[in-house]
Design a protein around this motif. Structure first.
Motif, PDB file in Angstrom:
ATOM      1  N   ALA A   1       0.899  -1.122   0.160  1.00 47.07           N
ATOM      2  CA  ALA A   1      -0.053  -0.051  -0.096  1.00 47.07           C
ATOM      3  C   ALA A   1       0.721   1.167   0.011  1.00 47.07           C
ATOM      4  O   ALA A   1       0.550   2.285  -0.780  1.00 47.07           O
ATOM      5  N   LEU A   2       2.002   1.310   0.790  1.00 44.03           N
ATOM      6  CA  LEU A   2       2.830   2.232   0.715  1.00 44.03           C
ATOM      7  C   LEU A   2       3.737   2.603  -0.416  1.00 44.03           C
ATOM      8  O   LEU A   2       4.154   3.727  -0.787  1.00 44.03           O
ATOM      9  N   SER A   3       3.868   1.553  -1.192  1.00 40.11           N
ATOM     10  CA  SER A   3       4.521   1.903  -2.514  1.00 40.11           C
ATOM     11  C   SER A   3       3.567   1.957  -3.656  1.00 40.11           C
ATOM     12  O   SER A   3       4.138   2.287  -4.679  1.00 40.11           O
ATOM     13  N   ALA A   4       2.350   1.768  -3.660  1.00 37.12           N
ATOM     14  CA  ALA A   4       1.315   1.863  -4.637  1.00 37.12           C
ATOM     15  C   ALA A   4       1.510   3.033  -5.502  1.00 37.12           C
ATOM     16  O   ALA A   4       1.466   4.084  -4.758  1.00 37.12           O
ATOM     17  N   GLY A   5       1.781   3.085  -6.714  1.00 34.83           N
ATOM     18  CA  GLY A   5       1.826   4.424  -7.680  1.00 34.83           C
ATOM     19  C   GLY A   5       3.015   5.254  -7.112  1.00 34.83           C
ATOM     20  O   GLY A   5       2.919   6.385  -7.770  1.00 34.83           O
ATOM     21  N   HIS A   6       4.167   4.684  -6.718  1.00 35.96           N
ATOM     22  CA  HIS A   6       5.262   5.325  -6.435  1.00 35.96           C
ATOM     23  C   HIS A   6       5.952   6.165  -7.599  1.00 35.96           C
ATOM     24  O   HIS A   6       6.455   7.303  -7.549  1.00 35.96           O
ATOM     25  N   VAL A   7       5.875   5.470  -8.669  1.00 33.09           N
ATOM     26  CA  VAL A   7       6.547   6.076  -9.924  1.00 33.09           C
ATOM     27  C   VAL A   7       5.714   7.087 -10.418  1.00 33.09           C
ATOM     28  O   VAL A   7       6.116   8.252 -10.774  1.00 33.09           O
TER      29      VAL A   7
ATOM     30  N   SER B   1       1.173  12.424  -0.575  1.00 34.40           N
ATOM     31  CA  SER B   1       0.022  11.455  -0.721  1.00 34.40           C
ATOM     32  C   SER B   1      -0.495  11.684   0.587  1.00 34.40           C
ATOM     33  O   SER B   1       0.118  11.010   1.704  1.00 34.40           O
ATOM     34  N   ALA B   2      -1.371  12.397   0.981  1.00 36.90           N
ATOM     35  CA  ALA B   2      -2.353  12.651   2.231  1.00 36.90           C
ATOM     36  C   ALA B   2      -2.629  10.936   2.763  1.00 36.90           C
ATOM     37  O   ALA B   2      -2.616  10.714   4.002  1.00 36.90           O
ATOM     38  N   ALA B   3      -3.050  10.241   1.673  1.00 34.20           N
ATOM     39  CA  ALA B   3      -3.945   8.984   2.151  1.00 34.20           C
ATOM     40  C   ALA B   3      -2.607   7.894   2.543  1.00 34.20           C
ATOM     41  O   ALA B   3      -2.873   7.417   3.400  1.00 34.20           O
TER      42      ALA B   3
ATOM     43  N   GLY C   1      10.345   6.726  -1.786  1.00 33.46           N
ATOM     44  CA  GLY C   1      11.468   7.281  -1.042  1.00 33.46           C
ATOM     45  C   GLY C   1      11.131   8.589  -0.380  1.00 33.46           C
ATOM     46  O   GLY C   1      11.723   9.009   0.836  1.00 33.46           O
ATOM     47  N   GLY C   2      10.320   9.662  -1.016  1.00 33.64           N
ATOM     48  CA  GLY C   2       9.996  10.740  -0.622  1.00 33.64           C
ATOM     49  C   GLY C   2       8.994  10.876   0.515  1.00 33.64           C
ATOM     50  O   GLY C   2       9.151  11.523   1.569  1.00 33.64           O
ATOM     51  N   LEU C   3       8.505   9.633   0.508  1.00 35.53           N
ATOM     52  CA  LEU C   3       7.391   9.380   1.811  1.00 35.53           C
ATOM     53  C   LEU C   3       8.211   9.008   2.966  1.00 35.53           C
ATOM     54  O   LEU C   3       7.983   9.706   4.156  1.00 35.53           O
ATOM     55  N   SER C   4       9.245   8.288   2.740  1.00 36.06           N
ATOM     56  CA  SER C   4      10.185   7.946   3.995  1.00 36.06           C
ATOM     57  C   SER C   4      10.868   9.071   4.376  1.00 36.06           C
ATOM     58  O   SER C   4      11.078   9.200   5.919  1.00 36.06           O
ATOM     59  N   PHE C   5      11.247   9.773   3.451  1.00 37.27           N
ATOM     60  CA  PHE C   5      11.925  10.757   3.930  1.00 37.27           C
ATOM     61  C   PHE C   5      10.972  11.910   4.701  1.00 37.27           C
ATOM     62  O   PHE C   5      11.465  12.521   5.636  1.00 37.27           O
TER      63      PHE C   5
ATOM     64  N   PRO D   1       7.639  17.242  -0.109  1.00 38.49           N
ATOM     65  CA  PRO D   1       7.552  18.437  -0.679  1.00 38.49           C
ATOM     66  C   PRO D   1       8.539  19.453  -0.003  1.00 38.49           C
ATOM     67  O   PRO D   1       8.705  19.162   1.303  1.00 38.49           O
ATOM     68  N   LEU D   2       9.149  20.507  -0.521  1.00 34.63           N
ATOM     69  CA  LEU D   2      10.103  21.429  -0.100  1.00 34.63           C
ATOM     70  C   LEU D   2       9.548  22.881  -0.678  1.00 34.63           C
ATOM     71  O   LEU D   2       9.290  23.065  -1.654  1.00 34.63           O
TER      72      LEU D   2
END
Length: 379
Positions: free
Chosen positions: A21-27, A36-38, A81-85, A208-209
């Motif tokens: 679920a966390l990886s879905a649509g990452h590209v 992704s707020a979800a 990777g952005g989510l993890s960051f 985001p930055l």
């Protein structure tokens, strides 16, 4: 070598159930530069945003090494990777300094929101003209009764466009050197604080930055974190954990990449043989193995020292150098192993190169780490 107990393993395995679920649509999300707020809600529900914080604030009460172990699992399982960051940024930017230096009232008010994921944290340190030289910061904080008035601006503030709480470092004594900087906890709707538009960047695009602007921003004196003039003590504490938490995520990413390359090298054939039988390919994969194992060892060894309260400045600097370089080289090698496929966006490997390029820059550039090690060697 650290041996993890059943409870620690269960924490990491519980997170792994959400990998898909966390990886879905990452590209696609990377291409859009979309936070992704979800997915943030999924992350929040796991409880990992409260890993190192006391249960009284809604945390999980885990020690530093356990927190690192679970975050490594996040890197291994989550391809975003952005989510993890953003996770490690929120955890370190506000939660860590608040937990160590915040007053009882500040902890009661804000730490539960960080632990639950209701509030996203960001730290505002870097300024356009100063870069890694934090002592040259121009942002000022002047006392005005029971408030401080902050004026200036920050750049490269990760999470800023979605953040609810900012840890902002400003000079309270312009000529005070390291003793002239103070840390302030500032809410996003504080008058005088404005967040700029998201800045398009090379990698980590789903984190985001933007810039942050401070125009006579009045912050209650009760929202000083630590003591007035003690901002660099706060920052030093934060940066140690930021390196340990964010770069242990990278080792998880490197481990996943290694396993993916091994599988590909076994199944992909060229000239009638699996490409893994060719020394030029096998050597790259061995280098990837050496890189991830070395990075992991240095990070956990540094974490052990920090957890014991021992001096670890050189250890952390070396761990940061090793991991950032190994992660970047690993990502480049993976593209080479996958060949033309690796260059295509749909495989996600070129994205990992772009993400890895940031490692030698953030959390104190690698050049700064060299300077720290050299200074402690007496050079």
């Amino acid at each position: 070598m650290i041996e993890w107990d059943a409870d620690q393993i269960a924490l990491r395995q519980g997170l792994a159930e959400l990998d898909e679920a966390l990886s879905a649509g990452h590209v696609e999300q990377d291409a859009e530069g979309a936070f992704s707020a979800a997915k943030w809600k999924l992350i929040s529900d796991t409880g990992i945003l409260g890993l190192p914080f006391d249960e009284r604030y809604g945390g999980l009460g885990q020690d530093l090494l356990t927190t690192m172990y679970v975050l490594e699992g996040l890197g291994q399982g989550c391809r975003d990777g952005g989510l993890s960051f953003s996770v490690t940024t929120s955890l370190c930017s506000v939660g860590v300094p608040l937990d160590r230096f915040g007053s009882a009232a500040l902890k009661e008010r804000f730490l539960p929101r960080i632990c639950s994921g209701e509030a996203i944290g960001a730290h505002a340190i870097t300024e356009p003209q100063g870069g890694s030289d934090a002592l040259t910061m121009q942002t000022r904080a002047e006392r005005a009764g029971d408030h401080f008035v902050l004026t200036g601006g920050k750049t490269f503030v990760s999470n800023a466009p979605v953040a609810d709480l900012f840890m902002i470092y400003a000079k309270t004594r312009p000529e005070g050197g390291p003793l002239g900087v103070t840390a302030f906890l500032v809410e996003k709707d504080t008058p005088g604080l404005a967040v700029g538009n998201p800045i398009h960047k090379m990698g980590l695009r789903t984190s985001p930055l933007s810039e942050v602007f401070l125009d006579d921003c009045r912050v209650p004196a009760t929202q000083v974190v630590g003591r007035v003039g003690g901002g660099f003590l706060v920052l030093d504490h934060v940066m140690k954990r930021e390196i340990l938490y964010s770069f242990i995520v990278n080792t998880g990413e490197m481990q996943h990449r290694l396993e993916r390359c091994v599988e590909y090298a076994r199944s992909r054939t060229a000239f009638g043989s699996p490409i893994g039988s060719f020394q030029s390919v096998a050597n790259k994969i061995v280098d990837m193995k050496v890189g991830v194992e070395t990075a992991r060892k240095f990070l956990y060894d540094a974490g052990v020292k920090v957890q014991r309260g021992e001096a670890a400045t050189v250890d952390i600097a070396m761990a940061k150098l090793l991991t950032s370089r190994a992660n970047l080289q690993s990502s480049l090698d993976a593209v080479q192993i996958f060949g033309g496929n690796g260059y295509m966006a749909e495989y996600g490997l070129e994205k990992e190169v772009r993400n890895a390029v940031a490692g030698p820059i953030y959390s104190g550039s690698n050049e700064i780490q060299y300077n720290r090690i050299a200074a402690l060697l007496g050079l």
